[in-house]
Design a protein around this motif. Structure first.
Motif, PDB file in Angstrom:
ATOM      1  N   GLN A 286       0.860  -1.187   0.000  1.00 43.84           N
ATOM      2  CA  GLN A 286       0.000   0.000   0.000  1.00 43.84           C
ATOM      3  C   GLN A 286       0.901   1.244   0.000  1.00 43.84           C
ATOM      4  OE1 GLN A 286      -3.697  -0.364   2.591  1.00 43.84           O
ATOM      5  NE2 GLN A 286      -2.469  -2.022   3.501  1.00 43.84           N
ATOM      6  N   PRO A 287       1.585   1.493  -1.141  1.00 47.09           N
ATOM      7  CA  PRO A 287       2.583   2.568  -1.187  1.00 47.09           C
ATOM      8  C   PRO A 287       2.031   3.969  -0.924  1.00 47.09           C
ATOM      9  CG  PRO A 287       2.138   1.719  -3.389  1.00 47.09           C
ATOM     10  CD  PRO A 287       1.485   0.793  -2.429  1.00 47.09           C
ATOM     11  N   ASP A 288       0.810   4.239  -1.373  1.00 46.52           N
ATOM     12  CA  ASP A 288       0.247   5.581  -1.168  1.00 46.52           C
ATOM     13  C   ASP A 288       0.044   5.865   0.315  1.00 46.52           C
ATOM     14  OD1 ASP A 288       0.230   6.067  -3.876  1.00 46.52           O
ATOM     15  OD2 ASP A 288      -1.829   5.361  -4.162  1.00 46.52           O
ATOM     16  N   LYS A 289      -0.483   4.885   1.035  1.00 48.78           N
ATOM     17  CA  LYS A 289      -0.668   5.056   2.474  1.00 48.78           C
ATOM     18  C   LYS A 289       0.680   5.128   3.194  1.00 48.78           C
ATOM     19  CE  LYS A 289      -5.270   3.029   3.022  1.00 48.78           C
ATOM     20  NZ  LYS A 289      -6.079   1.993   3.717  1.00 48.78           N
ATOM     21  N   ALA A 290       1.641   4.361   2.675  1.00 48.82           N
ATOM     22  CA  ALA A 290       2.979   4.394   3.272  1.00 48.82           C
ATOM     23  C   ALA A 290       3.588   5.782   3.118  1.00 48.82           C
ATOM     24  CB  ALA A 290       3.875   3.351   2.605  1.00 48.82           C
ATOM     25  N   LEU A 291       3.437   6.372   1.928  1.00 48.03           N
ATOM     26  CA  LEU A 291       3.983   7.708   1.690  1.00 48.03           C
ATOM     27  C   LEU A 291       3.360   8.741   2.627  1.00 48.03           C
ATOM     28  CD1 LEU A 291       5.786   9.585   0.076  1.00 48.03           C
ATOM     29  CD2 LEU A 291       3.990   9.739  -1.676  1.00 48.03           C
ATOM     30  N   GLU A 292       2.063   8.657   2.829  1.00 54.21           N
ATOM     31  CA  GLU A 292       1.388   9.582   3.753  1.00 54.21           C
ATOM     32  C   GLU A 292       1.909   9.402   5.176  1.00 54.21           C
ATOM     33  OE1 GLU A 292      -0.639  12.152   3.058  1.00 54.21           O
ATOM     34  OE2 GLU A 292       0.001  11.602   1.023  1.00 54.21           O
ATOM     35  N   TYR A 308      12.464  10.714   5.328  1.00 57.07           N
ATOM     36  CA  TYR A 308      12.776  11.363   4.055  1.00 57.07           C
ATOM     37  C   TYR A 308      13.238  10.328   3.030  1.00 57.07           C
ATOM     38  CZ  TYR A 308      12.814  15.754   6.742  1.00 57.07           C
ATOM     39  OH  TYR A 308      12.470  16.821   7.531  1.00 57.07           O
ATOM     40  N   GLY A 309      14.139   9.450   3.465  1.00 60.14           N
ATOM     41  CA  GLY A 309      14.660   8.433   2.550  1.00 60.14           C
ATOM     42  C   GLY A 309      13.586   7.482   2.068  1.00 60.14           C
ATOM     43  N   ALA A 310      12.701   7.071   2.988  1.00 59.31           N
ATOM     44  CA  ALA A 310      11.627   6.137   2.625  1.00 59.31           C
ATOM     45  C   ALA A 310      10.615   6.796   1.687  1.00 59.31           C
ATOM     46  CB  ALA A 310      10.938   5.630   3.887  1.00 59.31           C
ATOM     47  N   ALA A 311      10.289   8.063   1.963  1.00 60.05           N
ATOM     48  CA  ALA A 311       9.343   8.796   1.091  1.00 60.05           C
ATOM     49  C   ALA A 311       9.917   8.915  -0.312  1.00 60.05           C
ATOM     50  CB  ALA A 311       9.055  10.177   1.682  1.00 60.05           C
ATOM     51  N   ALA A 312      11.202   9.254  -0.413  1.00 59.91           N
ATOM     52  CA  ALA A 312      11.846   9.387  -1.720  1.00 59.91           C
ATOM     53  C   ALA A 312      11.835   8.061  -2.468  1.00 59.91           C
ATOM     54  CB  ALA A 312      13.280   9.872  -1.535  1.00 59.91           C
ATOM     55  N   ALA A 313      12.076   6.970  -1.757  1.00 60.83           N
ATOM     56  CA  ALA A 313      12.111   5.652  -2.402  1.00 60.83           C
ATOM     57  C   ALA A 313      10.762   5.295  -3.015  1.00 60.83           C
ATOM     58  CB  ALA A 313      12.533   4.598  -1.380  1.00 60.83           C
ATOM     59  N   ILE A 314       9.669   5.599  -2.311  1.00 56.83           N
ATOM     60  CA  ILE A 314       8.331   5.299  -2.841  1.00 56.83           C
ATOM     61  C   ILE A 314       8.068   6.115  -4.102  1.00 56.83           C
ATOM     62  CG2 ILE A 314       5.858   5.619  -2.408  1.00 56.83           C
ATOM     63  CD1 ILE A 314       6.334   4.719   0.431  1.00 56.83           C
ATOM     64  N   ILE A 315       8.419   7.398  -4.060  1.00 55.19           N
ATOM     65  CA  ILE A 315       8.204   8.264  -5.227  1.00 55.19           C
ATOM     66  C   ILE A 315       9.021   7.775  -6.417  1.00 55.19           C
ATOM     67  CG2 ILE A 315       8.574  10.599  -6.138  1.00 55.19           C
ATOM     68  CD1 ILE A 315       8.038  11.599  -3.226  1.00 55.19           C
TER      69      ILE A 315
END
Length: 395
Positions: A286-292, A308-315
């Motif tokens: 569930q990448p969208d929820k993970a990003l939020e 920050y690193g995890a958010a960048a990886a999802i994008i």
């Protein structure tokens, strides 16, 4: 009359010898006190004068330990244990293994006898000296255990740490070390027994207890204790992480997500929880929820590079998927192809601020730089790609 005089002379001689031997005990005490003052309790880089005082203390206490009048005194055996235990640690620290072992054995034997003789005594001085001797003997075994552990001789390490507990029963450090050594030697029942004596006060004990059960094949108990640990130590990142991993690997992803969301609702200022929620969402695809969740983590804890690193990886993963989709567009649809590429580039650009922040806060984590390099590879920027590759090679 002559017989009486001889008897009197003999009695006086006997008293003189007894006094002399009591004097040896007093001398040992005095010399040890001087040694302790000169060292301040240290067992490394001991001054030469201090070693001279310790040597004279040992010579005196050895004499007191063999004389009929002083050989059964609690003080004698307490100082015999104390002085030999000092030698054991000093020899161990200076690399004199054989001498250290001989002193340790002599100290251990004396300690056990002194303990027996001191039973029921409320003498504070004797107790303090016994505590010092016990601490030295236990630390000698810790030294042996650590050395064995570093060479992966976990069986010997366990034996050493266990031996240390004879001198400091219930000591939390020795108990934990013994448990970890047993766990590494696949003595899971022994490890579990040690760790259980340390809960619920020790978060490290909970972590190792759960892991020992997992390695033993008892997944239910592993989950049970890590869940219990999470309620005892809600701020422990290691425990929360292990709880998430365990629950996800055992098919309890939804449960762990609900638990974390409940904790976040109860403690919205907790900066650790959003990161773990994001990790849990990623694990359930569930990448969208993970990003939020990661974005919430950035708000709650702006100095934590992980979010920050995890958010960048999802994008970047999303941008990569779009880029790959563009590659499958037929060559006769140039406009559609370019639009898709631009979509990937535009999305990838939004990852850059996160990557810059992550690499600034934690410049030594390779994963952040690898994702930065991927961004420039995606954009076709060879110069920046090489620059970051050089950074990675230097790490």
């Amino acid at each position: 009359m002559k017989i009486k005089s001889i008897l009197l002379a003999t009695l006086l001689l006997g008293s003189t010898v007894a006094f002399a031997q009591k004097g040896e005990l007093n001398k040992a005490k005095s010399k040890y006190s001087s040694f302790a003052t000169l060292t301040g309790g240290a067992v490394e880089n001991v001054p030469e004068l201090a070693m001279k005082e310790l040597g004279e203390a040992k010579e005196a206490i050895d004499k007191a330990a063999t004389h009929e009048k002083t050989k059964d005194l609690p003080e004698t055996w307490t100082y015999l244990a104390l002085i030999n235990s000092e030698y054991a640690m000093i020899n161990q620290k200076s690399g004199k293994a054989a001498e250290g072992e001989a002193s340790y054995k002599a100290a251990g034997d004396a300690f056990l006898k002194a303990k027996s003789l001191n039973e029921g005594s409320d003498d504070k001085e004797l107790k303090g000296n016994m505590d010092r001797a016990g601490s030295l003997l236990a630390n000698y075994e810790i030294g042996n255990g650590v050395k064995a552990f570093e060479t992966n001789d976990f069986a010997s390490a366990y034996t050493a740490f266990n031996n240390g507990l004879k001198y400091m029963p219930g000591d939390s450090i020795l108990t934990l070390y013994a448990g970890i050594a047993a766990q590494n030697n696949q003595q899971y029942d022994d490890a579990i027994s040690k760790f259980k004596t340390l809960i619920p006060k020790s978060s490290d004990a909970y972590l190792n207890l759960s892991d020992a059960y997992l390695k033993k094949g008892d997944t239910a108990s592993a989950v049970k204790y890590i869940d219990e640990a999470a309620t005892k130590f809600p701020d422990s990142a290691k425990i929360i992480n292990q709880k998430i991993v365990l629950n996800i690997t055992t098919g309890n992803s939804e449960k762990v997500i609900k638990d974390i969301e409940s904790q976040m609702a109860a403690d919205p200022s907790n900066g650790e929880l959003p990161f773990f929620l994001g990790y849990a969402y990623e694990s359930t695809k569930q990448p969208d929820k993970a990003l939020e969740a990661y974005k919430k983590g950035i708000e709650a804890k702006p100095d934590d590079a992980r979010n920050y690193g995890a958010a960048a990886a999802i994008i970047l993963n999303k941008a990569r998927d779009i880029y790959n989709a563009a590659s499958s567009i037929p060559t006769n649809k140039e406009a559609e192809y370019k639009a898709k590429l631009q979509e990937a580039y535009t999305l990838a650009d939004t990852a850059v601020p996160y990557l810059e922040k992550a690499t600034t806060l934690d410049p030594k984590t390779k994963g952040y730089w690898e994702n930065m390099r991927f961004y420039y590879q995606l954009k076709g920027d060879e110069a920046k790609t090489k620059e970051i590759t050089d950074k990675l090679n230097a790490l």
